[in-house]
Design an enzyme around this catalytic site. Structure first.
Site, PDB file in Angstrom:
ATOM      1  N   GLU A   1       0.849  -1.190   0.000  1.00 13.34           N
ATOM      2  CA  GLU A   1       0.000   0.000   0.000  1.00 13.34           C
ATOM      3  C   GLU A   1       0.887   1.241   0.000  1.00 13.34           C
ATOM      4  O   GLU A   1       0.662   2.173  -0.750  1.00 13.34           O
ATOM      5  CB  GLU A   1      -0.939  -0.008   1.219  1.00 13.34           C
ATOM      6  CG  GLU A   1      -1.896   1.185   1.242  1.00 13.34           C
ATOM      7  CD  GLU A   1      -2.949   1.133   2.351  1.00 13.34           C
ATOM      8  OE1 GLU A   1      -3.249   0.037   2.868  1.00 13.34           O
ATOM      9  OE2 GLU A   1      -3.482   2.202   2.699  1.00 13.34           O
TER      10      GLU A   1
ATOM     11  N   ARG B   1      -7.669   3.154  13.050  1.00 11.49           N
ATOM     12  CA  ARG B   1      -8.553   2.005  12.824  1.00 11.49           C
ATOM     13  C   ARG B   1      -8.550   1.076  14.046  1.00 11.49           C
ATOM     14  O   ARG B   1      -9.570   0.473  14.378  1.00 11.49           O
ATOM     15  CB  ARG B   1      -8.183   1.251  11.548  1.00 11.49           C
ATOM     16  CG  ARG B   1      -9.169   0.150  11.200  1.00 11.49           C
ATOM     17  CD  ARG B   1      -8.923  -0.459   9.821  1.00 11.49           C
ATOM     18  NE  ARG B   1      -9.495   0.320   8.752  1.00 11.49           N
ATOM     19  CZ  ARG B   1     -10.769   0.253   8.341  1.00 11.49           C
ATOM     20  NH1 ARG B   1     -11.619  -0.576   8.931  1.00 11.49           N
ATOM     21  NH2 ARG B   1     -11.200   1.004   7.354  1.00 11.49           N
TER      22      ARG B   1
ATOM     23  N   GLU C   1     -10.648  -7.953   4.207  1.00  9.86           N
ATOM     24  CA  GLU C   1      -9.968  -7.999   5.501  1.00  9.86           C
ATOM     25  C   GLU C   1     -10.728  -8.680   6.636  1.00  9.86           C
ATOM     26  O   GLU C   1     -10.105  -9.358   7.467  1.00  9.86           O
ATOM     27  CB  GLU C   1      -9.597  -6.575   5.949  1.00  9.86           C
ATOM     28  CG  GLU C   1      -8.594  -5.905   5.035  1.00  9.86           C
ATOM     29  CD  GLU C   1      -8.440  -4.436   5.383  1.00  9.86           C
ATOM     30  OE1 GLU C   1      -9.347  -3.649   5.078  1.00  9.86           O
ATOM     31  OE2 GLU C   1      -7.420  -4.088   5.981  1.00  9.86           O
TER      32      GLU C   1
END
Ligand code: MTE
Ligand code: LUZ
Ligand code: MOS
Length: 748
Positions: free
Chosen positions: A226, A304, A706
C-alpha cells in the site's frame, strides 16, 4: 474456477514484473542499506566498486533532482539516507549495473562507516522517552471513571501481539523506463499507483503528468504494497531518469523481509468491568503501537485500531487511548485488518480474563454483549443492518456450538495426552477508508465496434479477484456474457488520482464507478435501439447479450446494436466517478460516521493440543460470514478462507523476532514460519449469508478482503482452552503468537 486470474496462475501464464522480457540496455538496481539499527553515517568508501565490470553508476541522495522525501502522511522519511539511519535495512546507496552479479559484487566492495546511536525497540520505552509520531489519541464514551463502582468484577491485564511478515509470493518489484528525455514510465508491484506516481514526481522534481505508472497484477500485497512499494519504484525511476536507461529492481526474499515494514506489534493494557450477569459495564485500554523508524501509515492504522477497540460488543462506558511510538525497527505498515486485529485481540483477551475471574464461559459474555440494531459505537456511529447476532445464531444452528463444547468437555475428561478446546470469534469490521478523502474511485469503459468491452479502474488486482468482480459488475450491468469483458491494467493515464486498493474497499468503490459508467452506456444504447426498432425507450430490454423489443419479442444481437451505435456516431466510451456519500468524522470530538457500513460474522474454532509435544492442530473451523449478495462466490470463499488462515498464522506460528539492538532474526522462510498446507484445519466450513443485500455497496454486495482475518484470533483462544484443560493452573500471558515453543515452556 471463477476467478479468471487463477487459471492463468495455475498455467504459469500470468506475468509479474520479474517475468517480463527486458530491453538490451537494462540496468539492475541493487540497494545498499544500513547494517545498523540507529546511527550516524561517518564515511562512505566506495572502494573499487565503480571499476567492477558492469557497474555503471552509484547514486546517493545528492543525485536526487527533486525532494528526497517519501513520507505519505507525515514527511519524515528520506528515499536515500542523508546521514542518520534509524533501522537496519534503511537504504543509503543505489548501485546500477548491467548484471545482478556485478551489483552484488559492488555491494561487497563498499564500506559504510556508521557510528551507532542507542536504539529503542520497545514502544513503551519510546513512549517514556517522548518519542511519539503525534500526541496520543483517546476515544471517550460514557463515563468510565464512575462506572467501575457499578461493576461486580474488574479485571486488568497486559496484552502483547507480535508483528507479521506479509510474505506475499512476489517480492517488491519495479521496472522503470525513461520516456524521451523528460518523462518516465514505471511498472510497479504496488497497491497504490497514484502514490508511486506522486512520489516519483517529487523525487525527480517533475510534474505528475510526466510520470506514468502501470500495474498489471501483484503476486499478493496484503497491505505490504500500500505504501511500501513506493521507495523501490522511486529508486528504479530515479535510476532510469538519471541514466536514460531502463532500470529493474526486484528485492530478494531476504532483502524484502529485512528492508520493509510489517504488521505493527502492539503492547497494550486493559481494564474491563462486568456486572454479576456478565454484562460489560466499562472498558479501558491503552495501545502502545510499535511504529518502527518512520511514520508510514502508522497514524491511520492506530485510528482504525481505536475504531475496532470494542469489536462486536456494545459497551456503555469506554475509554481507549492509542499511542504511536517510534522505534528503531523497520517502519511498520498496513497489513490486512490495519490495526483492527491488534485491537480486537486486546478486547478478546480482556473478556477471556474476565471470564476466568467471574467463572463464566467467555462465550456467554461475548453473546450477552453483542451489538444490537441501533447500538452506538464509542465513536458515535449507530449500527445499522446489524447482523452480528444473526451470524452468531446461524453458527449455533448450523454447526452445533453448544454440542461441540459439551463433546470437548467429555473428551477432555477421558483423555490426558490430547486436550481439546474451542472458541467463538465474532467480528464486526467497518468499511471505508477512515481518511474520508480516499473514499473515491473512477472507471473508464470502452465498447469496441465488435461489441467487446474494456474496463479500466483504479483497482489493483493482487489475488483478491477484484478484476473478476469488475467483469461481473460490467457484464451484469450491460447484460452481456462476462466473456465479452476484459479488465485492463491499472494505469494512471487512464484512471487518475486513484486511492490505494486497500481498506477492503477496492471492489466497493471501483465497482460503483464501473457500474455507473456502464449505466451511462446502457442509457445511450437504449436510445439507439429504440430508434432503430421504432419503439419507445421503455420497451427496450437488455438480456443475455441481446436487445429486445418487449412489445413484439423481436430482438437484435448486442454486437449489431453496437454497430448501429457506431454508425450513428454515438460515443461508446464512458467515464464515471464514485464517492462514498454520508461519511464524516470530527477528530476534535472523535465522533462521527466514518464507515459506509460494517461487515459481520462469527467463527467457531476447534483445536487439539498434544500435551507431551506442545504442538497443536485445528480440527474444524466453521464460519458464518455476512457477504451481502456476493459479487463472485468462489472469490469470496477464497477470501474468507485465506483471510482466516492468515489471521490464524499471526496468532499461532508466525513469530517475528528482532535482536536486542533491532536487527531482524527471522529473515527468511527457514526462521519465519508461515501456515502451510499441513497447517490448514482438517475441516473448514464457510456459510455465506447472502440474503441480506447491502444497500451501501455495489449490487447489494459487501467488502470481504480484511474482515475474515480476525476470525483467526479465535485460534489463539481455542489453543489457550486446550492448554488450560491440560494444566488448569498454567501461567500464561496474553501474548500472541502462541507458538508451540511457548506452550511447551508453559507446560514444564
Ligand atoms: N487476497 C489476496 N489473494 N492477496 C492480497 O494481497 N490483500 C488483502 C485482501 N485480500 C490480498 C487479498 C487486503 S489487505 C485487502 S485491503 C483487500 O484484499 C484489498 O482488495 P479489495 O479491496 O478489492 O477487497
Ligand atoms: N488504508 C488506509 C487502509 O489508508 N486507510 C484505512 O482506513 C485502511 N483500512 C484498512 C486497510 N488499509
Ligand atoms: Mo489492506 S491492509 O487495506 O491493503
Amino acid at each position: 474456477m471463477n476467478n479468471n486470474e487463477v487459471i492463468k496462475h495455475v498455467r504459469g501464464e500470468s506475468q509479474f514484473i520479474d517475468d517480463l522480457k527486458l530491453p538490451h540496455d537494462i540496468l539492475y538496481g541493487t540497494v545498499l542499506t544500513s547494517e545498523i539499527p540507529h546511527g550516524k553515517i561517518e564515511k562512505i568508501d566506495l572502494g573499487n566498486a565503480l571499476s567492477i565490470k558492469g557497474v555503471v553508476q552509484i547514486i546517493d541522495h545528492h543525485d536526487i533532482p527533486g525532494e528526497n522525501q517519501i513520507g505519505a502522511i507525515i514527511r519524515d522519511e528520506e528515499l536515500l539516507s542523508e546521514g542518520i539511519v534509524k533501522f537496519a535495512g534503511e537504504p543509503i546507496l543505489l548501485i546500477l549495473s548491467e548484471s545482478l552479479d556485478s551489483g552484488r559484487e559492488a555491494l561487497k566492495e563498499i564500506k559504510v562507516d556508521i557510528s551507532p546511536i542507542p536504539a529503542i525497540t520497545d514502544p513503551r520505552e519510546s513512549f517514556r522517552a517522548g518519542n511519539l509520531i503525534v500526541p496520543p489519541r483517546t476515544f471517550d464514551y460514557g463515563d468510565t471513571d464512575s462506572a467501575w463502582e457499578k461493576c461486580e468484577i474488574v479485571a486488568e491485564g497486559r496484552v502483547e501481539s507480535g508483528g507479521q511478515e506479509h510474505f506475499y509470493m512476489e517480492t517488491q518489484a519495479s521496472l522503470a523506463y525513461p520516456v524521451e528525455k523528460d518523462s518516465v514510465k514505471v511498472l510497479s508491484s504496488t497497491q497504490s499507483p497514484t502514490a508511486v506516481q506522486k512520489t516519483v514526481s517529487g523525487i525527480l522534481g517533475i510534474p505528475m503528468n510526466r510520470v506514468e505508472v502501470d500495474v498489471r497484477r501483484l503476486g499478493g500485497g496484503f497491505g505490504g504494497k500500500e505504501d511500501q512499494a513506493t521507495p523501490w519504484a522511486a529508486m528504479a525511476a530515479l535510476g532510469a531518469y538519471i541514466t536514460k536507461r531502463p532500470v529493474k529492481i526486484v528485492l530478494s526474499r531476504s532483502d524484502d523481509i529485512r528492508n520493509t515494514g510489517k504488521r505493527h506489534p502492539f503492547s497494550s493494557d486493559f481494564k474491563i468491568g462486568l456486572d454479576s450477569s456478565g454484562k460489560i459495564i466499562a472498558y479501558e485500554a491503552t495501545f502502545y503501537q510499535n511504529c518502527g523508524a518512520y511514520a508510514d501509515l502508522s497514524t491511520a492504522i492506530l485510528e482504525r485500531a481505536l475504531f475496532h477497540a470494542t469489536n462486536s460488543y456494545y459497551i456503555p462506558n469506554v475509554r481507549v487511548t492509542g499511542i504511536s511510538c517510534y522505534t528503531n525497527l523497520p517502519p511498520f505498515t498496513a497489513f490486512r485488518g490495519f490495526g483492527g486485529p491488534q485491537a480486537m485481540f486486546v478486547i478478546e483477551s480482556a473478556i477471556s480474563k474476565a471470564a476466568t475471574e467471574i467463572n463464566m464461559s467467555a462465550r456467554k459474555i461475548q453473546e450477552m454483549n453483542l451489538l444490537k440494531e441501533g447500538d452506538v459505537f464509542p465513536y458515535g456511529m449507530v449500527t445499522e443492518n446489524c447482523n452480528i447476532s444473526a451470524t452468531w445464531k446461524k453458527l449455533e444452528e448450523k454447526f452445533q456450538v453448544e454440542e461441540t463444547y459439551k463433546k470437548i468437555g467429555e473428551f477432555n475428561r477421558k483423555n490426558d495426552h490430547i486436550k481439546k478446546g474451542a472458541a467463538v470469534m465474532p467480528v464486526s469490521f467497518g468499511i471505508s477508508f477512515t481518511n474520508k478523502m480516499l473514499n473515491q474511485a473512477g472507471a473508464l469503459v470502452h465498447i469496441y465496434t465488435d461489441g467487446s468491452v474494456s474496463v479500466s479502474t483504479g483497482a489493483v488486482e493482487m489475488g483478491q479477484g477484484v478484476n473478476k468482480k469488475m467483469i461481473n459488475v460490467a457484464a451484469e450491468t450491460l447484460s452481456i456474457p462476462s466473456s465479452r469483458v476484459r479488465v485492463e491494467t491499472t494505469n494512471t493515464t487512464r484512471v487518475a488520482n486513484t486511492s490505494p486498493t486497500a481498506a477492503s474497499s477496492g471492489a466497493d468503490l471501483n465497482g460503483m464507478a464501473t457500474r455507473s459508467a456502464c449505466i451511462g452506456l446502457v442509457k445511450r444504447l437504449r436510445s439507439v435501439a429504440a430508434k432503430s426498432m421504432g419503439v419507445d425507450i421503455d420497451q427496450i430490454k437488455f438480456e443475455s447479450g441481446k436487445v429486445f423489443n418487449t412489445g413484439n419479442g423481436q430482438s437484435i444481437m448486442w454486437e449489431e446494436l453496437i454497430g448501429k451505435a457506431y454508425a450513428e456516431r454515438v460515443s461508446l466510451t464512458s467515464q464515471a466517478y464514485y464517492a462514498t456519500p454520508d461519511i464524516y468524522f470530527d477528530k476534535t470530538k472523535e465522533r462521527g460516521k466514518p464507515f459506509a457500513y460494517h461487515v459481520f460474522g462469527t467463527a467457531l474454532i476447534e483445536a487439539e493440543l498434544d500435551v507431551l509435544r506442545g504442538v497443536y492442530k485445528f480440527n474444524r473451523v466453521s464460519i458464518v460470514h455476512d457477504t451481502g449478495k456476493s459479487l463472485d462466490q468462489q472469490t469470496d470463499l477464497g477470501q474468507i478462507e485465506g483471510g482466516f488462515i492468515q489471521g490464524l498464522g499471526w496468532v499461532t506460528v508466525e513469530e517475528l523476532l528482532f535482536e536486542e539492538g533491532g536487527k531482524i532474526i527471522t529473515g527468511g522462510s527457514s526462521t519465519y514460519k508461515v501456515p502451510d498446507i499441513k497447517f490448514i484445519p482438517d475441516e473448514i466450513n464457510v456459510e455465506m449469508m447472502q440474503d441480506l443485500k447491502n444497500p451501501y455497496a455495489v449490487l447489494g454486495s459487501k467488502a470481504v478482503g480484511e474482515p475474515p482475518f480476525m476470525y483467526g484470533i479465535g485460534g489463539y483462544l481455542a489453543v489457550r482452552e486446550c492448554l488450560f484443560a491440560a494444566k488448569p493452573d498454567v501461567q500464561l500471558k496474553y501474548d500472541c503468537p502462541l507458538t508451540p515453543e511457548k506452550i511447551t515452556i508453559s507446560l514444564m
